[in-house]
Write a protein that holds these residues in place. Sequence first.
Motif, PDB file in Angstrom:
ATOM      1  N   ARG A 272       0.849  -1.191   0.000  1.00 35.06           N
ATOM      2  CA  ARG A 272       0.000   0.000   0.000  1.00 35.06           C
ATOM      3  C   ARG A 272       0.887   1.244   0.000  1.00 35.06           C
ATOM      4  O   ARG A 272       1.246   1.753   1.061  1.00 35.06           O
ATOM      5  CB  ARG A 272      -0.942  -0.013   1.205  1.00 35.06           C
ATOM      6  CG  ARG A 272      -1.956  -1.159   1.189  1.00 35.06           C
ATOM      7  CD  ARG A 272      -2.670  -1.227   2.526  1.00 35.06           C
ATOM      8  NE  ARG A 272      -3.726  -2.209   2.541  1.00 35.06           N
ATOM      9  CZ  ARG A 272      -3.561  -3.504   2.819  1.00 35.06           C
ATOM     10  NH1 ARG A 272      -2.347  -3.975   3.085  1.00 35.06           N
ATOM     11  NH2 ARG A 272      -4.588  -4.332   2.838  1.00 35.06           N
ATOM     12  N   ASP A 287       2.241  -0.489  -4.641  1.00 32.06           N
ATOM     13  CA  ASP A 287       0.824  -0.320  -4.262  1.00 32.06           C
ATOM     14  C   ASP A 287       0.015  -1.484  -4.829  1.00 32.06           C
ATOM     15  O   ASP A 287      -1.055  -1.303  -5.405  1.00 32.06           O
ATOM     16  CB  ASP A 287       0.308   1.015  -4.798  1.00 32.06           C
ATOM     17  CG  ASP A 287      -0.898   1.528  -4.016  1.00 32.06           C
ATOM     18  OD1 ASP A 287      -1.061   1.141  -2.844  1.00 32.06           O
ATOM     19  OD2 ASP A 287      -1.681   2.312  -4.573  1.00 32.06           O
ATOM     20  N   THR A 288       0.556  -2.687  -4.652  1.00 32.85           N
ATOM     21  CA  THR A 288       0.049  -3.870  -5.357  1.00 32.85           C
ATOM     22  C   THR A 288      -1.031  -4.626  -4.611  1.00 32.85           C
ATOM     23  O   THR A 288      -1.534  -5.625  -5.125  1.00 32.85           O
ATOM     24  CB  THR A 288       1.210  -4.838  -5.648  1.00 32.85           C
ATOM     25  OG1 THR A 288       1.883  -5.156  -4.419  1.00 32.85           O
ATOM     26  CG2 THR A 288       2.207  -4.226  -6.608  1.00 32.85           C
ATOM     27  N   ALA A 291      -6.665  -2.571  -6.273  1.00 36.17           N
ATOM     28  CA  ALA A 291      -6.839  -1.336  -7.045  1.00 36.17           C
ATOM     29  C   ALA A 291      -8.315  -1.046  -7.261  1.00 36.17           C
ATOM     30  O   ALA A 291      -9.117  -1.949  -7.503  1.00 36.17           O
ATOM     31  CB  ALA A 291      -6.130  -1.442  -8.394  1.00 36.17           C
ATOM     32  N   ALA A 299      -2.804   7.132  -6.196  1.00 36.39           N
ATOM     33  CA  ALA A 299      -1.432   6.645  -6.373  1.00 36.39           C
ATOM     34  C   ALA A 299      -0.700   7.428  -7.455  1.00 36.39           C
ATOM     35  O   ALA A 299       0.498   7.712  -7.333  1.00 36.39           O
ATOM     36  CB  ALA A 299      -1.453   5.155  -6.717  1.00 36.39           C
ATOM     37  N   LYS A 397       0.807  -0.969  -9.554  1.00 42.36           N
ATOM     38  CA  LYS A 397      -0.499  -1.120  -8.907  1.00 42.36           C
ATOM     39  C   LYS A 397      -1.449  -1.893  -9.803  1.00 42.36           C
ATOM     40  O   LYS A 397      -1.388  -1.787 -11.031  1.00 42.36           O
ATOM     41  CB  LYS A 397      -1.093   0.253  -8.580  1.00 42.36           C
ATOM     42  CG  LYS A 397      -2.404   0.195  -7.791  1.00 42.36           C
ATOM     43  CD  LYS A 397      -2.811   1.571  -7.331  1.00 42.36           C
ATOM     44  CE  LYS A 397      -4.099   1.530  -6.505  1.00 42.36           C
ATOM     45  NZ  LYS A 397      -3.941   0.747  -5.266  1.00 42.36           N
TER      46      LYS A 397
END
Length: 432
Positions: A272, A287-288, A291, A299, A397
Amino acid sequence: MPSFFHSLLAKVARKQLAACKPHIIAVTGSVGKTSTRTAIAHALSARFRVRTAQKNYNNEIGVPLAILGELSPGSNAWEWIKILARNAGKEEMPEYLVLEYGADKQGDIEYLCTIAKPEVAVITAVSPVHVSNYPSYEALIEEKASLGDQVDEAGLVVLNMDNEHTRGMKSRFRANVVTYGIHHEADIMAKDVAFFTRKDGDGKFMQGEDFARFSATIVAGSERAEIVLTNCISETILSSVLAACAVARFYEIPLADAVHALEKQTEPVHGRLNPIPGIRGSLIIDDTYNAAPASVLAALDVLTAFTPGETHDRHIAVLGDMAELGTMAENEHRIIGRRVAEVADLFLAIGPHMKIAADEAIAAGMNRDCVEWFKDSVEAGRYLDMHVQGGDIVLIKGSQSMRMEKAVKDIMANPLHATDILVRQEPRWKSL
């Protein structure tokens, strides 16, 4: 886990709650649930014994596990039996529980409240997440708002004024309402917000350094407190701090004490907006975890906050499909594509829906040579491994199903630490 275990687990959790009667704080929303839940637990720990989930437990199985302070044993039926057995007659629990309530479909919030009815409800924000599981976007908004309906008059509902949908809920509830915000007037606000980023002398991001920090003054009525958050690169974290302060003040913790606890304990959450050193002196913004349209746009704003140096540094957006958007999918991906064209030097799009975003970025004026499309995160990771250079800032992301953490691992400066840093590193995930 067989379905009959669900009801048994919930029954055991209800029994412990009835015996111990802890204060229950529940957090819901489309984005920021986990960071807000964690922040509230940190703030309350300044004075009380607190329990919150050890992992991202927010559904009909996860919430009872969080209540009991247990970890899921996966598909091991014998371990489930042991969990039920050791908790069946137990009457011991911290005085405060901070829980996260997910809502994948209509009725989820109501069901979770039959297990643990909150004394305090926090609604972080609403955006199109899991909207394909609802008859309309309005139904999704209603589902999130229903958490506040569960709170009695003597309780508290905490709302984010920076989100148009939660802002519109302010007059809805019978409970006391306290608002928080960064950009809109609220009861608790962050003022004089500053975001700093840094590299070493030759324009590269190096392991061991602090990549960024937020500073702000938290204002609540006549109380003020300064906070500095190191390597927390998202306004979502700052927003979570404000929500936590609102809850702490409800339980008579002075603002300064809550902020001190938050400053000491708040750190980036895996997957995050977590800054990670990348190969060749690049920086990865990991940031995976998941979504949604609002979180992707947020992001991308973070990506722009890192200013490239005077060399050939680039803003690189590596984005996978946003899942479960239903009929809103095409339009939401087009919005993302247009925003990428404004902020990125290179766009790596992954998945069939993000192909729409790639086409939209080109239509919005982005150089076709700066847009690449891949069928999956593995292909994208290989491309990054060959092309990332020192000073690049790489945002990665996508929705959980896109497994974007695989691309992160390909360009981490130290992939041997992947298990400790990245999301979905358990054997069951790695086998998929």
